[in-house]
Design a protein around this motif. Structure first.
Motif, PDB file in Angstrom:
ATOM      1  N   PHE A  89      30.365  -3.630   2.014  1.00 47.01           N
ATOM      2  CA  PHE A  89      30.185  -4.841   1.215  1.00 47.01           C
ATOM      3  C   PHE A  89      30.710  -4.645  -0.204  1.00 47.01           C
ATOM      4  O   PHE A  89      31.326  -5.546  -0.778  1.00 47.01           O
ATOM      5  CB  PHE A  89      28.701  -5.230   1.188  1.00 47.01           C
ATOM      6  N   ALA A  90      30.486  -3.465  -0.764  1.00 43.13           N
ATOM      7  CA  ALA A  90      31.010  -3.178  -2.106  1.00 43.13           C
ATOM      8  C   ALA A  90      32.528  -3.279  -2.125  1.00 43.13           C
ATOM      9  O   ALA A  90      33.125  -3.821  -3.077  1.00 43.13           O
ATOM     10  CB  ALA A  90      30.562  -1.789  -2.563  1.00 43.13           C
ATOM     11  N   GLY A  91      33.178  -2.762  -1.070  1.00 43.84           N
ATOM     12  CA  GLY A  91      34.630  -2.892  -0.972  1.00 43.84           C
ATOM     13  C   GLY A  91      35.068  -4.345  -0.913  1.00 43.84           C
ATOM     14  O   GLY A  91      36.077  -4.734  -1.526  1.00 43.84           O
ATOM     15  N   MET A  92      34.303  -5.163  -0.189  1.00 41.07           N
ATOM     16  CA  MET A  92      34.625  -6.588  -0.101  1.00 41.07           C
ATOM     17  C   MET A  92      34.491  -7.270  -1.458  1.00 41.07           C
ATOM     18  O   MET A  92      35.341  -8.086  -1.855  1.00 41.07           O
ATOM     19  CB  MET A  92      33.695  -7.266   0.911  1.00 41.07           C
ATOM     20  N   LEU A  93      33.424  -6.942  -2.189  1.00 36.52           N
ATOM     21  CA  LEU A  93      33.227  -7.550  -3.506  1.00 36.52           C
ATOM     22  C   LEU A  93      34.364  -7.193  -4.459  1.00 36.52           C
ATOM     23  O   LEU A  93      34.870  -8.062  -5.185  1.00 36.52           O
ATOM     24  CB  LEU A  93      31.892  -7.087  -4.095  1.00 36.52           C
ATOM     25  N   LEU A  94      34.752  -5.930  -4.466  1.00 35.58           N
ATOM     26  CA  LEU A  94      35.846  -5.506  -5.339  1.00 35.58           C
ATOM     27  C   LEU A  94      37.150  -6.202  -4.951  1.00 35.58           C
ATOM     28  O   LEU A  94      37.925  -6.633  -5.816  1.00 35.58           O
ATOM     29  CB  LEU A  94      36.010  -3.991  -5.265  1.00 35.58           C
ATOM     30  N   ASP A  95      37.378  -6.333  -3.646  1.00 36.27           N
ATOM     31  CA  ASP A  95      38.600  -6.989  -3.191  1.00 36.27           C
ATOM     32  C   ASP A  95      38.593  -8.468  -3.563  1.00 36.27           C
ATOM     33  O   ASP A  95      39.621  -9.022  -3.992  1.00 36.27           O
ATOM     34  CB  ASP A  95      38.750  -6.817  -1.676  1.00 36.27           C
ATOM     35  N   ALA A  96      37.436  -9.104  -3.419  1.00 35.34           N
ATOM     36  CA  ALA A  96      37.332 -10.528  -3.768  1.00 35.34           C
ATOM     37  C   ALA A  96      37.570 -10.717  -5.268  1.00 35.34           C
ATOM     38  O   ALA A  96      38.264 -11.656  -5.693  1.00 35.34           O
ATOM     39  CB  ALA A  96      35.968 -11.068  -3.370  1.00 35.34           C
ATOM     40  N   TRP A  97      37.007  -9.819  -6.084  1.00 33.81           N
ATOM     41  CA  TRP A  97      37.123  -9.969  -7.532  1.00 33.81           C
ATOM     42  C   TRP A  97      38.559  -9.742  -8.011  1.00 33.81           C
ATOM     43  O   TRP A  97      39.109 -10.548  -8.757  1.00 33.81           O
ATOM     44  CB  TRP A  97      36.176  -9.004  -8.228  1.00 33.81           C
ATOM     45  N   PHE A  98      39.153  -8.662  -7.558  1.00 31.20           N
ATOM     46  CA  PHE A  98      40.502  -8.336  -8.040  1.00 31.20           C
ATOM     47  C   PHE A  98      41.578  -9.185  -7.364  1.00 31.20           C
ATOM     48  O   PHE A  98      42.714  -9.253  -7.868  1.00 31.20           O
ATOM     49  CB  PHE A  98      40.795  -6.851  -7.844  1.00 31.20           C
ATOM     50  N   GLY A  99      41.228  -9.844  -6.276  1.00 32.88           N
ATOM     51  CA  GLY A  99      42.203 -10.703  -5.614  1.00 32.88           C
ATOM     52  C   GLY A  99      41.966 -12.175  -5.861  1.00 32.88           C
ATOM     53  O   GLY A  99      42.508 -13.034  -5.151  1.00 32.88           O
TER      54      GLY A  99
END
Length: 310
Positions: free
Chosen positions: A298-308
């Motif tokens: 989930f942390a990876g998803m949040l980072l991907d959503a934020w930076f993308g």
């Protein structure tokens, strides 16, 4: 009353035992609030789905309101599901060493009291569900069929873990439905991947009761797989990683998602290496680490959503 009275055999020394008023403890144990790992495992697919939808829609981050609602709803509905499970399994639980101290078979709570408590928890879950859009509400209601039939599956098939996977992974549909107002292919693929993950971790959990289950006729993948458990876990965990990876590709996820997925996969591989199915305490300890695995992804998803987001 002694602090030891009413404790559940495989959950001692928790906050319920130490801090909760004596009158509330049987109900908190019925809802499994003395062992919140199951609520976390019900919650995580909801958060995954919300994270995946945020990546797909370039929303930056998932709705914090939705994440909070999923948190409350997961704890309420996991409690309701466990109460229902204990009502249905009250006779079986009395025959298993690990579960005979649960509130109903041990006489701490009557059947009528348990049913009333079930209704209260279900109403809390309904209040949460009604905060979402109409499509998400209908999607959530549809899950009740699976929740109701799950306790009976262990009497019928060696694959009750599939039905549990269908129920515990439902959040992989809910997060997307709440954010987008419909279901699309990425959510369905994420759902399939989560089911494979649940089958794996619940097989580990079921190994705690393997001997008692065999004696009283309860079926499980732990009994079915036996000495083949590790290769079967590798199969289901690999399927989970591949399917979740496909859902990420479908929404155009980037490097942060990939890193989160790689860490998730590494954690699952570590579980298989560490596991000894003949050690019930170790099985429980390994099972509990699945919360960490899910939160890493989930942390990876949040980072991907934020930076993308742009």
């Amino acid at each position: 009353m002694s602090d030891t009275i009413g404790r559940v055999a495989d959950s001692t020394g928790n906050w319920v035992d130490r801090l909760a008023p004596a009158w509330s403890r049987p109900y908190l144990r019925l809802a499994r609030l003395d062992r919140p790992i199951g609520s976390w495992l019900l919650l995580i697919p909801c958060w995954w789905s919300a994270g995946l939808a945020a990546i797909a829609t370039h929303a930056g981050l998932p709705s914090l309101w939705h994440l909070a609602l999923f948190f409350v709803g997961a704890f309420a509905m996991r409690g309701a599901g466990c109460t229902w499970n204990d009502i249905v399994d009250r006779d079986l639980d009395g025959s298993v060493e690990r579960t005979r101290s649960r509130p109903i078979p041990s006489g701490q709570v009557s059947l009528a009291q348990a049913a009333t408590f079930l209704l209260v928890q279900a109403l809390v879950g309904l209040a949460v569900l009604l905060q979402f859009n109409g499509f998400a509400i209908a999607t959530g209601v549809a899950s009740l069929v699976i929740v109701v039939i799950y306790p009976f599956m262990k009497r019928i098939t060696h694959w009750p873990q599939i039905v549990l996977g269908l129920a515990f992974s439902w959040g992989a549909l809910m997060g997307w439905a709440a954010a987008v107002g419909r279901l699309d292919a990425p959510a369905l693929v994420l759902y399939a991947g989560s089911i494979a993950w649940v089958i794996g971790y619940d097989t580990i959990y079921a190994h705690q009761d393997r001997e008692d289950d065999a004696l009283i006729g309860i079926k499980s993948t732990a009994l079915l797989f036996g000495d083949r458990t590790k290769p079967m876990l590798a199969t289901f965990y690999a399927a989970a990683v591949v399917l979740i990876g496909i859902s990420g590709l479908q929404v155009g996820a980037g490097v942060w998602f990939a890193l989160g997925l790689a860490a998730f996969a590494a954690h699952l591989a570590w579980q298989i290496v560490r596991l000894d199915v003949g050690d019930p305490d170790l099985c429980l300890a390994v099972f509990k680490t699945d919360r960490d695995a899910g939160l890493i992804l989930f942390a990876g998803m949040l980072l991907d959503a934020w930076f993308g987001r742009t």
